[in-house]
Design a protein around this motif. Structure first.
Motif, PDB file in Angstrom:
ATOM      1  N   ARG A 188      16.971  51.398  -2.925  1.00 37.14           N
ATOM      2  CA  ARG A 188      16.941  51.038  -1.511  1.00 37.14           C
ATOM      3  C   ARG A 188      16.538  52.240  -0.664  1.00 37.14           C
ATOM      4  NH1 ARG A 188      18.765  46.492   1.015  1.00 37.14           N
ATOM      5  NH2 ARG A 188      19.288  45.642  -0.995  1.00 37.14           N
ATOM      6  N   ASN A 189      16.920  53.425  -1.140  1.00 33.64           N
ATOM      7  CA  ASN A 189      16.654  54.641  -0.369  1.00 33.64           C
ATOM      8  C   ASN A 189      15.244  55.158  -0.679  1.00 33.64           C
ATOM      9  OD1 ASN A 189      16.717  57.034   0.926  1.00 33.64           O
ATOM     10  ND2 ASN A 189      18.618  57.764   0.011  1.00 33.64           N
ATOM     11  N   PRO A 190      14.372  55.318   0.326  1.00 31.80           N
ATOM     12  CA  PRO A 190      13.001  55.765   0.050  1.00 31.80           C
ATOM     13  C   PRO A 190      12.917  57.152  -0.564  1.00 31.80           C
ATOM     14  CG  PRO A 190      13.152  54.835   2.244  1.00 31.80           C
ATOM     15  CD  PRO A 190      14.547  54.956   1.745  1.00 31.80           C
ATOM     16  N   VAL A 191      13.905  58.027  -0.306  1.00 32.34           N
ATOM     17  CA  VAL A 191      13.852  59.363  -0.912  1.00 32.34           C
ATOM     18  C   VAL A 191      14.010  59.268  -2.424  1.00 32.34           C
ATOM     19  CG1 VAL A 191      14.937  61.614  -0.978  1.00 32.34           C
ATOM     20  CG2 VAL A 191      14.688  60.449   1.177  1.00 32.34           C
ATOM     21  N   SER A 192      14.953  58.438  -2.885  1.00 30.56           N
ATOM     22  CA  SER A 192      15.126  58.247  -4.326  1.00 30.56           C
ATOM     23  C   SER A 192      13.877  57.638  -4.944  1.00 30.56           C
ATOM     24  CB  SER A 192      16.324  57.348  -4.597  1.00 30.56           C
ATOM     25  OG  SER A 192      17.374  57.665  -3.738  1.00 30.56           O
ATOM     26  N   SER A 193      13.250  56.686  -4.226  1.00 26.00           N
ATOM     27  CA  SER A 193      12.026  56.075  -4.734  1.00 26.00           C
ATOM     28  C   SER A 193      10.930  57.112  -4.893  1.00 26.00           C
ATOM     29  CB  SER A 193      11.557  54.978  -3.784  1.00 26.00           C
ATOM     30  OG  SER A 193      12.449  53.917  -3.808  1.00 26.00           O
ATOM     31  N   ALA A 194      10.808  58.014  -3.911  1.00 26.69           N
ATOM     32  CA  ALA A 194       9.759  59.036  -3.990  1.00 26.69           C
ATOM     33  C   ALA A 194       9.994  59.954  -5.182  1.00 26.69           C
ATOM     34  CB  ALA A 194       9.722  59.844  -2.697  1.00 26.69           C
ATOM     35  N   LEU A 195      11.258  60.316  -5.421  1.00 25.69           N
ATOM     36  CA  LEU A 195      11.536  61.206  -6.552  1.00 25.69           C
ATOM     37  C   LEU A 195      11.302  60.484  -7.885  1.00 25.69           C
ATOM     38  CD1 LEU A 195      14.604  63.100  -5.142  1.00 25.69           C
ATOM     39  CD2 LEU A 195      12.251  63.838  -5.286  1.00 25.69           C
ATOM     40  N   SER A 196      11.611  59.169  -7.953  1.00 24.74           N
ATOM     41  CA  SER A 196      11.314  58.412  -9.178  1.00 24.74           C
ATOM     42  C   SER A 196       9.811  58.314  -9.404  1.00 24.74           C
ATOM     43  CB  SER A 196      11.901  57.017  -9.082  1.00 24.74           C
ATOM     44  OG  SER A 196      13.216  57.078  -8.644  1.00 24.74           O
ATOM     45  N   LEU A 197       9.051  58.207  -8.298  1.00 27.89           N
ATOM     46  CA  LEU A 197       7.595  58.163  -8.420  1.00 27.89           C
ATOM     47  C   LEU A 197       7.063  59.471  -9.003  1.00 27.89           C
ATOM     48  CD1 LEU A 197       5.175  56.445  -7.999  1.00 27.89           C
ATOM     49  CD2 LEU A 197       5.098  57.100  -5.630  1.00 27.89           C
ATOM     50  N   VAL A 198       7.699  60.596  -8.653  1.00 32.44           N
ATOM     51  CA  VAL A 198       7.317  61.876  -9.259  1.00 32.44           C
ATOM     52  C   VAL A 198       7.512  61.826 -10.764  1.00 32.44           C
ATOM     53  CG1 VAL A 198       7.880  64.322  -9.408  1.00 32.44           C
ATOM     54  CG2 VAL A 198       7.730  63.238  -7.203  1.00 32.44           C
ATOM     55  N   ALA A 216       1.615  64.557  -7.674  1.00 36.55           N
ATOM     56  CA  ALA A 216       3.030  64.925  -7.641  1.00 36.55           C
ATOM     57  C   ALA A 216       3.294  66.024  -6.631  1.00 36.55           C
ATOM     58  CB  ALA A 216       3.480  65.351  -9.037  1.00 36.55           C
ATOM     59  N   GLY A 217       2.278  66.822  -6.297  1.00 35.41           N
ATOM     60  CA  GLY A 217       2.474  67.869  -5.306  1.00 35.41           C
ATOM     61  C   GLY A 217       2.225  67.383  -3.901  1.00 35.41           C
ATOM     62  N   ALA A 218       0.956  67.097  -3.587  1.00 33.18           N
ATOM     63  CA  ALA A 218       0.574  66.864  -2.202  1.00 33.18           C
ATOM     64  C   ALA A 218       1.043  65.515  -1.679  1.00 33.18           C
ATOM     65  CB  ALA A 218      -0.934  66.999  -2.066  1.00 33.18           C
ATOM     66  N   ILE A 219       0.754  64.443  -2.431  1.00 26.38           N
ATOM     67  CA  ILE A 219       1.030  63.102  -1.905  1.00 26.38           C
ATOM     68  C   ILE A 219       2.532  62.873  -1.795  1.00 26.38           C
ATOM     69  CG2 ILE A 219       0.727  60.663  -2.386  1.00 26.38           C
ATOM     70  CD1 ILE A 219      -1.958  61.241  -3.486  1.00 26.38           C
ATOM     71  N   MET A 220       3.287  63.381  -2.798  1.00 27.24           N
ATOM     72  CA  MET A 220       4.740  63.196  -2.737  1.00 27.24           C
ATOM     73  C   MET A 220       5.345  63.957  -1.567  1.00 27.24           C
ATOM     74  SD  MET A 220       5.922  61.066  -4.519  1.00 27.24           S
ATOM     75  CE  MET A 220       4.393  60.222  -4.404  1.00 27.24           C
ATOM     76  N   VAL A 221       4.819  65.176  -1.303  1.00 20.41           N
ATOM     77  CA  VAL A 221       5.310  65.930  -0.145  1.00 20.41           C
ATOM     78  C   VAL A 221       5.051  65.147   1.139  1.00 20.41           C
ATOM     79  CG1 VAL A 221       4.888  67.991   1.226  1.00 20.41           C
ATOM     80  CG2 VAL A 221       5.214  68.184  -1.216  1.00 20.41           C
ATOM     81  N   LEU A 222       3.888  64.489   1.206  1.00 20.68           N
ATOM     82  CA  LEU A 222       3.563  63.669   2.378  1.00 20.68           C
ATOM     83  C   LEU A 222       4.573  62.538   2.540  1.00 20.68           C
ATOM     84  CD1 LEU A 222       1.202  64.039   4.288  1.00 20.68           C
ATOM     85  CD2 LEU A 222      -0.027  62.302   3.037  1.00 20.68           C
ATOM     86  N   PHE A 223       4.896  61.854   1.421  1.00 19.32           N
ATOM     87  CA  PHE A 223       5.876  60.772   1.470  1.00 19.32           C
ATOM     88  C   PHE A 223       7.240  61.287   1.935  1.00 19.32           C
ATOM     89  CE2 PHE A 223       3.340  57.902  -1.317  1.00 19.32           C
ATOM     90  CZ  PHE A 223       3.497  56.775  -0.558  1.00 19.32           C
ATOM     91  N   LEU A 224       7.699  62.365   1.280  1.00 17.84           N
ATOM     92  CA  LEU A 224       9.026  62.889   1.616  1.00 17.84           C
ATOM     93  C   LEU A 224       9.070  63.375   3.054  1.00 17.84           C
ATOM     94  CD1 LEU A 224      10.084  64.774  -1.608  1.00 17.84           C
ATOM     95  CD2 LEU A 224      11.082  62.745  -0.625  1.00 17.84           C
ATOM     96  N   PHE A 225       7.996  64.018   3.502  1.00 19.89           N
ATOM     97  CA  PHE A 225       7.961  64.501   4.876  1.00 19.89           C
ATOM     98  C   PHE A 225       8.077  63.340   5.852  1.00 19.89           C
ATOM     99  CE2 PHE A 225       5.543  65.507   8.705  1.00 19.89           C
ATOM    100  CZ  PHE A 225       6.211  66.625   9.126  1.00 19.89           C
ATOM    101  N   THR A 226       7.347  62.248   5.577  1.00 15.22           N
ATOM    102  CA  THR A 226       7.411  61.104   6.488  1.00 15.22           C
ATOM    103  C   THR A 226       8.804  60.486   6.513  1.00 15.22           C
ATOM    104  OG1 THR A 226       5.141  60.693   5.883  1.00 15.22           O
ATOM    105  CG2 THR A 226       6.262  58.971   7.094  1.00 15.22           C
ATOM    106  N   VAL A 227       9.399  60.319   5.306  1.00 16.78           N
ATOM    107  CA  VAL A 227      10.726  59.699   5.247  1.00 16.78           C
ATOM    108  C   VAL A 227      11.731  60.539   6.024  1.00 16.78           C
ATOM    109  CG1 VAL A 227      12.611  59.095   3.709  1.00 16.78           C
ATOM    110  CG2 VAL A 227      10.288  58.526   3.076  1.00 16.78           C
ATOM    111  N   MET A 228      11.661  61.857   5.850  1.00 16.82           N
ATOM    112  CA  MET A 228      12.631  62.697   6.540  1.00 16.82           C
ATOM    113  C   MET A 228      12.298  62.828   8.023  1.00 16.82           C
ATOM    114  SD  MET A 228      13.301  65.440   3.569  1.00 16.82           S
ATOM    115  CE  MET A 228      14.168  64.888   2.112  1.00 16.82           C
TER     116      MET A 228
END
Lengths: 101, 169
Positions: B24-34, B61-73
């Protein structure tokens, strides 16, 4: 008995279907975008597996193109997410109905 | 050895993908995507595509994930803002599984016909998957598409700036 090419295709299909399911069932905009990434990643795996079997690096070149498209798509998509969230204070995908003409 | 590595990282990538769509939490989803992207990079190494594996780690795993995490936070989502997901996920999942089995049966029939003689045990040419080999193909046969991707990136940058700027006023 090693790993055959079908193993990679089956794995690619499984990842793709999980991505399709995420796009269909989830209503969180950010997770829908992540599911799109999963689908692109599954396609990349199939590209590279084809490239290995045919001993032709064209598949890897197309995988690089696909990563470029994914990066551009995610940048625009997340900008839209931020715009929509600041407009409606929600990430529910149903609010995209406001885009109807 | 190769078989064990394949099965371990295939299982890890499928597990990561399932975690992406169930959290449910987008941060956990982003880390699982990594996790999924990293396992796929290992599979690329198994397929002798070393350069592409490095690109996968660096860009995805570097750039796109940082973009996702940055947006979520950046959005600073409250837990109540995420309690809207759909109820009939099991029904849609079983429907999708049925379609997968149906399509997969015919797809496997087709693959058996195409790949009856080709397999992963066949040898590859010199420089397969290295930076030099991929670069040679990229800058000779596919130079125009490569240049066009830069146009695509510029268009995306301009679009993002336009979306972000209109929000200010």
């Amino acid at each position: 008995m090693g790993v055959s090419i079908e193993h990679y295709f089956v794995l690619s299909a499984i990842l793709f279907v999980i991505g399709v399911y995420g796009v269909m069932a989830r209503k969180n905009l950010i997770i829908v975008l992540m599911s799109l990434e999963l689908m692109l990643n599954a396609a990349n795996l199939a590209f590279v597996a084809f490239s290995r079997v045919h001993d032709d690096m064209t598949g890897q070149v197309f995988m690089i193109m696909s990563i470029t498209v994914a990066a551009a798509e995610v940048a625009v998509g997340l900008a839209l997410v931020v715009a929509v969230y600041s407009h409606r204070e929600s990430l529910n995908i149903d609010i995209l109905k406001i885009l109807k003409g | 050895m190769e078989t064990i590595v394949f099965y371990v990282f295939a299982a890890l990538s499928v597990a990561g993908a399932l975690l992406v769509i169930t959290h449910r939490n987008p941060v956990s989803s982003a880390l699982s995507l990594v996790l999924t992207l990293f396992s796929t990079a290992v599979l690329f190494v198994l397929l002798l595509a070393h350069f592409v594996a490095a690109i996968q780690i660096l860009v995805y795993a570097g750039a796109i994930m940082v973009l996702f995490l940055f947006t979520v936070m950046f959005l600073n989502l409250s837990p109540e803002a995420l309690k809207f997901d759909s109820k009939n996920m099991a029904f849609k999942g079983s429907l999708l599984l049925a379609v997968l089995v149906f399509v997969g049966y015919f797809a496997s029939l087709g693959f058996r016909r195409v790949f009856s003689e080709k397999d992963l045990s066949s040898s590859v040419s010199e420089g397969f998957g290295t930076v030099e080999g991929v670069g040679k193909v990229l800058f000779t046969d596919y130079l125009l598409p490569f240049e066009l991707t830069s146009v695509l990136i510029v268009a995306a940058i301009i679009g993002v700036v336009a979306i972000a700027k209109r929000r200010e006023s």
